[in-house]
Design a protein around this motif. Structure first.
Motif, mmCIF file in Angstrom:
data_model
loop_
_atom_site.group_PDB
_atom_site.id
_atom_site.type_symbol
_atom_site.label_atom_id
_atom_site.label_comp_id
_atom_site.label_asym_id
_atom_site.label_seq_id
_atom_site.Cartn_x
_atom_site.Cartn_y
_atom_site.Cartn_z
ATOM 1 N N ILE A 94 0.875 -1.173 0.000
ATOM 2 C CA ILE A 94 0.000 0.000 0.000
ATOM 3 C C ILE A 94 0.910 1.220 0.000
ATOM 4 N N ARG A 95 0.725 2.085 -0.958
ATOM 5 C CA ARG A 95 1.505 3.319 -1.028
ATOM 6 C C ARG A 95 0.568 4.519 -0.966
ATOM 7 N N VAL A 96 1.043 5.569 -0.349
ATOM 8 C CA VAL A 96 0.260 6.799 -0.214
ATOM 9 C C VAL A 96 0.967 7.913 -0.977
ATOM 10 N N ASP A 97 0.219 8.558 -1.879
ATOM 11 C CA ASP A 97 0.746 9.704 -2.633
ATOM 12 C C ASP A 97 1.999 9.362 -3.440
ATOM 13 N N ASP A 98 2.082 8.134 -3.927
ATOM 14 C CA ASP A 98 3.233 7.759 -4.753
ATOM 15 C C ASP A 98 3.222 8.549 -6.063
ATOM 16 N N ASP A 99 2.052 8.639 -6.692
ATOM 17 C CA ASP A 99 1.904 9.439 -7.908
ATOM 18 C C ASP A 99 0.443 9.835 -8.023
ATOM 19 N N PHE A 100 0.102 10.936 -7.399
ATOM 20 C CA PHE A 100 -1.288 11.361 -7.280
ATOM 21 C C PHE A 100 -1.954 11.528 -8.641
ATOM 22 N N GLU A 101 -1.305 12.221 -9.551
ATOM 23 C CA GLU A 101 -1.931 12.481 -10.848
ATOM 24 C C GLU A 101 -2.120 11.198 -11.654
ATOM 25 N N SER A 102 -1.217 10.244 -11.515
ATOM 26 C CA SER A 102 -1.388 8.975 -12.223
ATOM 27 C C SER A 102 -2.629 8.233 -11.727
#
Length: 249
Positions: A94-102
Protein backbone atom coordinates in the motif's frame (compact mmCIF):
# COMPACT_ATOMS: atom_id res chain seq x y z
CA UNK A 1 -32.79 28.57 -12.06
CA UNK A 2 -29.27 28.03 -10.78
CA UNK A 3 -26.75 30.75 -9.97
CA UNK A 4 -23.90 31.69 -12.31
CA UNK A 5 -20.77 32.43 -10.28
CA UNK A 6 -18.13 34.93 -11.29
CA UNK A 7 -14.63 34.30 -9.88
CA UNK A 8 -15.16 36.21 -6.62
CA UNK A 9 -18.81 35.32 -6.02
CA UNK A 10 -19.67 33.20 -2.97
CA UNK A 11 -21.70 30.03 -3.32
CA UNK A 12 -25.42 30.33 -2.71
CA UNK A 13 -26.83 28.46 0.31
CA UNK A 14 -26.90 24.71 -0.32
CA UNK A 15 -30.64 24.55 0.26
CA UNK A 16 -30.98 26.59 -2.95
CA UNK A 17 -29.93 23.50 -4.94
CA UNK A 18 -32.49 22.01 -7.31
CA UNK A 19 -34.91 19.66 -5.59
CA UNK A 20 -35.71 15.96 -6.08
CA UNK A 21 -38.42 16.65 -8.69
CA UNK A 22 -36.08 18.55 -11.00
CA UNK A 23 -34.09 17.14 -13.92
CA UNK A 24 -30.83 17.68 -11.99
CA UNK A 25 -31.45 17.12 -8.26
CA UNK A 26 -28.73 18.76 -6.20
CA UNK A 27 -27.43 21.12 -8.89
CA UNK A 28 -26.59 24.40 -7.17
CA UNK A 29 -24.52 26.67 -9.41
CA UNK A 30 -22.25 26.95 -12.45
CA UNK A 31 -19.01 28.80 -13.09
CA UNK A 32 -16.02 29.04 -15.40
CA UNK A 33 -13.39 28.93 -12.65
CA UNK A 34 -12.09 25.81 -10.92
CA UNK A 35 -9.36 27.15 -8.68
CA UNK A 36 -8.00 25.45 -5.56
CA UNK A 37 -9.54 28.27 -3.52
CA UNK A 38 -12.95 27.65 -5.08
CA UNK A 39 -12.65 23.90 -4.47
CA UNK A 40 -11.75 24.33 -0.80
CA UNK A 41 -14.65 26.73 -0.28
CA UNK A 42 -16.97 24.24 -1.95
CA UNK A 43 -15.89 21.27 0.16
CA UNK A 44 -16.18 23.20 3.40
CA UNK A 45 -19.83 23.90 2.54
CA UNK A 46 -20.81 20.45 1.28
CA UNK A 47 -20.52 21.26 -2.43
CA UNK A 48 -18.62 19.37 -5.13
CA UNK A 49 -17.94 19.79 -8.87
CA UNK A 50 -19.23 17.32 -11.43
CA UNK A 51 -19.46 18.07 -15.12
CA UNK A 52 -18.43 16.82 -18.56
CA UNK A 53 -15.79 18.10 -20.95
CA UNK A 54 -17.12 21.17 -22.77
CA UNK A 55 -19.62 22.11 -20.03
CA UNK A 56 -19.19 24.94 -17.54
CA UNK A 57 -18.13 23.81 -14.07
CA UNK A 58 -21.30 22.50 -12.43
CA UNK A 59 -21.49 22.59 -8.62
CA UNK A 60 -23.69 20.15 -6.69
CA UNK A 61 -24.99 19.62 -3.18
CA UNK A 62 -27.08 16.47 -3.12
CA UNK A 63 -29.80 15.67 -0.59
CA UNK A 64 -29.58 13.09 0.83
CA UNK A 65 -25.80 12.75 0.95
CA UNK A 66 -24.11 9.36 0.78
CA UNK A 67 -21.50 8.90 3.53
CA UNK A 68 -19.39 6.10 4.96
CA UNK A 69 -18.26 5.71 8.55
CA UNK A 70 -14.74 4.23 8.21
CA UNK A 71 -15.50 1.65 10.89
CA UNK A 72 -18.68 0.60 9.05
CA UNK A 73 -16.91 -0.51 5.87
CA UNK A 74 -18.31 -3.92 4.98
CA UNK A 75 -15.47 -6.38 4.68
CA UNK A 76 -16.84 -9.64 3.33
CA UNK A 77 -15.34 -12.99 4.25
CA UNK A 78 -13.70 -13.25 0.82
CA UNK A 79 -12.23 -9.75 1.08
CA UNK A 80 -11.00 -10.47 4.59
CA UNK A 81 -9.16 -13.49 3.22
CA UNK A 82 -7.66 -11.28 0.51
CA UNK A 83 -6.51 -8.74 3.09
CA UNK A 84 -4.80 -11.50 5.06
CA UNK A 85 -2.98 -12.52 1.91
CA UNK A 86 -1.98 -8.91 1.22
CA UNK A 87 -0.54 -8.67 4.73
CA UNK A 88 1.26 -11.97 4.42
CA UNK A 89 2.79 -11.67 0.95
CA UNK A 90 5.63 -9.28 0.08
CA UNK A 91 4.27 -8.93 -3.47
CA UNK A 92 1.60 -6.57 -2.12
CA UNK A 93 2.12 -2.96 -1.02
CA UNK A 94 0.00 0.00 0.00
CA UNK A 95 1.51 3.32 -1.03
CA UNK A 96 0.26 6.80 -0.21
CA UNK A 97 0.75 9.70 -2.63
CA UNK A 98 3.23 7.76 -4.75
CA UNK A 99 1.90 9.44 -7.91
CA UNK A 100 -1.29 11.36 -7.28
CA UNK A 101 -1.93 12.48 -10.85
CA UNK A 102 -1.39 8.98 -12.22
CA UNK A 103 -4.12 7.72 -9.89
CA UNK A 104 -6.46 10.45 -11.13
CA UNK A 105 -5.73 9.53 -14.73
CA UNK A 106 -6.29 5.84 -14.02
CA UNK A 107 -9.67 6.69 -12.48
CA UNK A 108 -10.50 8.76 -15.58
CA UNK A 109 -9.64 5.87 -17.90
CA UNK A 110 -11.72 3.28 -16.03
CA UNK A 111 -14.91 2.34 -17.93
CA UNK A 112 -18.07 2.67 -15.82
CA UNK A 113 -21.52 1.25 -16.55
CA UNK A 114 -23.87 3.85 -17.97
CA UNK A 115 -21.14 6.48 -18.26
CA UNK A 116 -19.67 7.73 -21.52
CA UNK A 117 -16.38 9.57 -21.20
CA UNK A 118 -15.23 10.93 -17.85
CA UNK A 119 -15.83 13.88 -15.60
CA UNK A 120 -12.15 13.82 -14.59
CA UNK A 121 -11.11 16.37 -17.20
CA UNK A 122 -7.61 17.86 -17.61
CA UNK A 123 -8.94 20.89 -15.72
CA UNK A 124 -10.01 18.65 -12.83
CA UNK A 125 -6.62 16.90 -12.79
CA UNK A 126 -4.83 20.26 -12.64
CA UNK A 127 -7.05 21.67 -9.87
CA UNK A 128 -6.86 18.60 -7.63
CA UNK A 129 -3.15 18.33 -8.34
CA UNK A 130 -2.80 21.81 -6.89
CA UNK A 131 -4.67 20.70 -3.76
CA UNK A 132 -2.37 17.69 -3.52
CA UNK A 133 0.66 20.00 -3.66
CA UNK A 134 -0.82 21.81 -0.65
CA UNK A 135 -1.25 18.55 1.28
CA UNK A 136 -5.05 18.64 1.00
CA UNK A 137 -5.63 15.85 -1.52
CA UNK A 138 -4.23 12.34 -1.35
CA UNK A 139 -4.07 9.04 -3.18
CA UNK A 140 -4.04 5.57 -1.64
CA UNK A 141 -2.61 2.97 -4.01
CA UNK A 142 -2.60 -0.82 -4.15
CA UNK A 143 0.56 -2.26 -5.70
CA UNK A 144 1.22 -5.86 -6.76
CA UNK A 145 4.67 -6.99 -7.88
CA UNK A 146 5.76 -3.44 -8.60
CA UNK A 147 2.63 -2.46 -10.53
CA UNK A 148 -0.12 -0.08 -9.42
CA UNK A 149 -3.24 -2.23 -9.72
CA UNK A 150 -5.81 -0.11 -7.92
CA UNK A 151 -6.37 2.95 -5.84
CA UNK A 152 -8.43 5.96 -4.95
CA UNK A 153 -8.06 9.68 -4.35
CA UNK A 154 -9.87 12.37 -2.42
CA UNK A 155 -9.67 15.58 -0.43
CA UNK A 156 -8.77 15.80 3.26
CA UNK A 157 -9.85 18.78 5.36
CA UNK A 158 -9.43 18.61 9.12
CA UNK A 159 -10.99 15.33 10.24
CA UNK A 160 -13.07 14.99 7.08
CA UNK A 161 -12.28 13.00 3.94
CA UNK A 162 -14.10 13.50 0.65
CA UNK A 163 -13.82 10.47 -1.60
CA UNK A 164 -13.64 11.27 -5.30
CA UNK A 165 -12.98 8.17 -7.40
CA UNK A 166 -11.50 4.65 -7.39
CA UNK A 167 -10.09 2.28 -9.97
CA UNK A 168 -9.08 -1.38 -10.06
CA UNK A 169 -7.04 -3.38 -12.55
CA UNK A 170 -7.04 -6.48 -10.39
CA UNK A 171 -9.87 -8.06 -8.39
CA UNK A 172 -10.55 -6.19 -5.12
CA UNK A 173 -7.59 -3.81 -5.66
CA UNK A 174 -9.71 -0.70 -5.08
CA UNK A 175 -11.39 -2.29 -2.03
CA UNK A 176 -7.95 -3.05 -0.57
CA UNK A 177 -7.04 0.64 -0.92
CA UNK A 178 -10.38 1.66 0.61
CA UNK A 179 -9.90 -0.66 3.58
CA UNK A 180 -6.43 0.79 4.13
CA UNK A 181 -7.82 4.32 3.97
CA UNK A 182 -10.63 3.48 6.39
CA UNK A 183 -8.19 1.90 8.85
CA UNK A 184 -5.99 4.98 8.73
CA UNK A 185 -8.86 7.47 9.07
CA UNK A 186 -10.52 5.53 11.90
CA UNK A 187 -7.23 5.67 13.78
CA UNK A 188 -7.27 9.47 13.48
CA UNK A 189 -10.81 9.98 14.70
CA UNK A 190 -12.47 10.50 11.32
CA UNK A 191 -16.09 9.35 11.50
CA UNK A 192 -17.33 10.26 8.03
CA UNK A 193 -16.16 9.87 4.43
CA UNK A 194 -18.16 11.81 1.86
CA UNK A 195 -19.31 9.54 -0.98
CA UNK A 196 -21.43 12.26 -2.63
CA UNK A 197 -24.14 10.37 -4.51
CA UNK A 198 -26.21 7.33 -3.59
CA UNK A 199 -25.40 4.16 -5.53
CA UNK A 200 -25.96 0.45 -4.97
CA UNK A 201 -22.20 -0.16 -5.08
CA UNK A 202 -21.53 2.32 -2.30
CA UNK A 203 -24.39 0.91 -0.25
CA UNK A 204 -22.88 -2.57 -0.63
CA UNK A 205 -19.69 -1.24 0.96
CA UNK A 206 -21.56 0.10 4.00
CA UNK A 207 -22.26 3.68 2.94
CA UNK A 208 -25.61 5.20 3.84
CA UNK A 209 -27.61 8.30 2.90
CA UNK A 210 -28.10 11.07 5.44
CA UNK A 211 -29.97 14.39 5.19
CA UNK A 212 -27.89 17.19 3.70
CA UNK A 213 -28.52 19.31 6.79
CA UNK A 214 -26.92 16.61 8.98
CA UNK A 215 -23.98 16.34 6.59
CA UNK A 216 -23.35 20.10 6.53
CA UNK A 217 -23.60 20.30 10.34
CA UNK A 218 -20.94 17.56 10.62
CA UNK A 219 -18.67 19.46 8.22
CA UNK A 220 -18.64 22.54 10.44
CA UNK A 221 -17.10 20.54 13.26
CA UNK A 222 -14.93 18.11 11.30
CA UNK A 223 -13.28 20.63 8.96
CA UNK A 224 -12.46 22.96 11.88
CA UNK A 225 -10.19 20.33 13.43
CA UNK A 226 -6.44 20.13 12.71
CA UNK A 227 -5.24 18.51 9.50
CA UNK A 228 -4.01 14.92 9.75
CA UNK A 229 -0.23 14.89 9.38
CA UNK A 230 1.66 13.11 8.13
CA UNK A 231 -0.27 11.24 5.49
CA UNK A 232 1.96 8.20 5.61
CA UNK A 233 1.00 4.57 6.15
CA UNK A 234 1.53 1.09 4.73
CA UNK A 235 -0.41 -2.14 4.49
CA UNK A 236 -0.20 -2.83 8.22
CA UNK A 237 -3.26 -0.56 8.61
CA UNK A 238 -5.20 -3.51 7.15
CA UNK A 239 -4.63 -5.63 10.26
CA UNK A 240 -7.72 -4.24 11.96
CA UNK A 241 -9.98 -5.52 9.17
CA UNK A 242 -8.58 -9.03 9.39
CA UNK A 243 -9.68 -9.23 13.03
CA UNK A 244 -12.92 -7.21 12.92
CA UNK A 245 -16.46 -8.52 12.93
CA UNK A 246 -15.61 -12.09 13.81
CA UNK A 247 -19.28 -12.57 14.63
CA UNK A 248 -20.17 -12.00 10.96
CA UNK A 249 -18.46 -15.24 9.88
Amino acid sequence: MIAWLDPHDPFPPVDAALGPDSEAPGLLAASRDLTPQRLLLAYRHGIFPWYAQGQPVLWWSTDPRMVLDPTALRVSLSLRKTLKRVLREDDWQIRVDDDFESVMRACAETPRAGQHGTWITPEIVEAYGALHARGMAHSVETWYRGERVGGLYGVALGRMFYGESMFARRTDASKIALAALCGFLAGHGVTMIDCQQETEHLASLGARPIPRSEFVAHLRTATAQPQIVPWRFDKTVLEWWTRARQAER
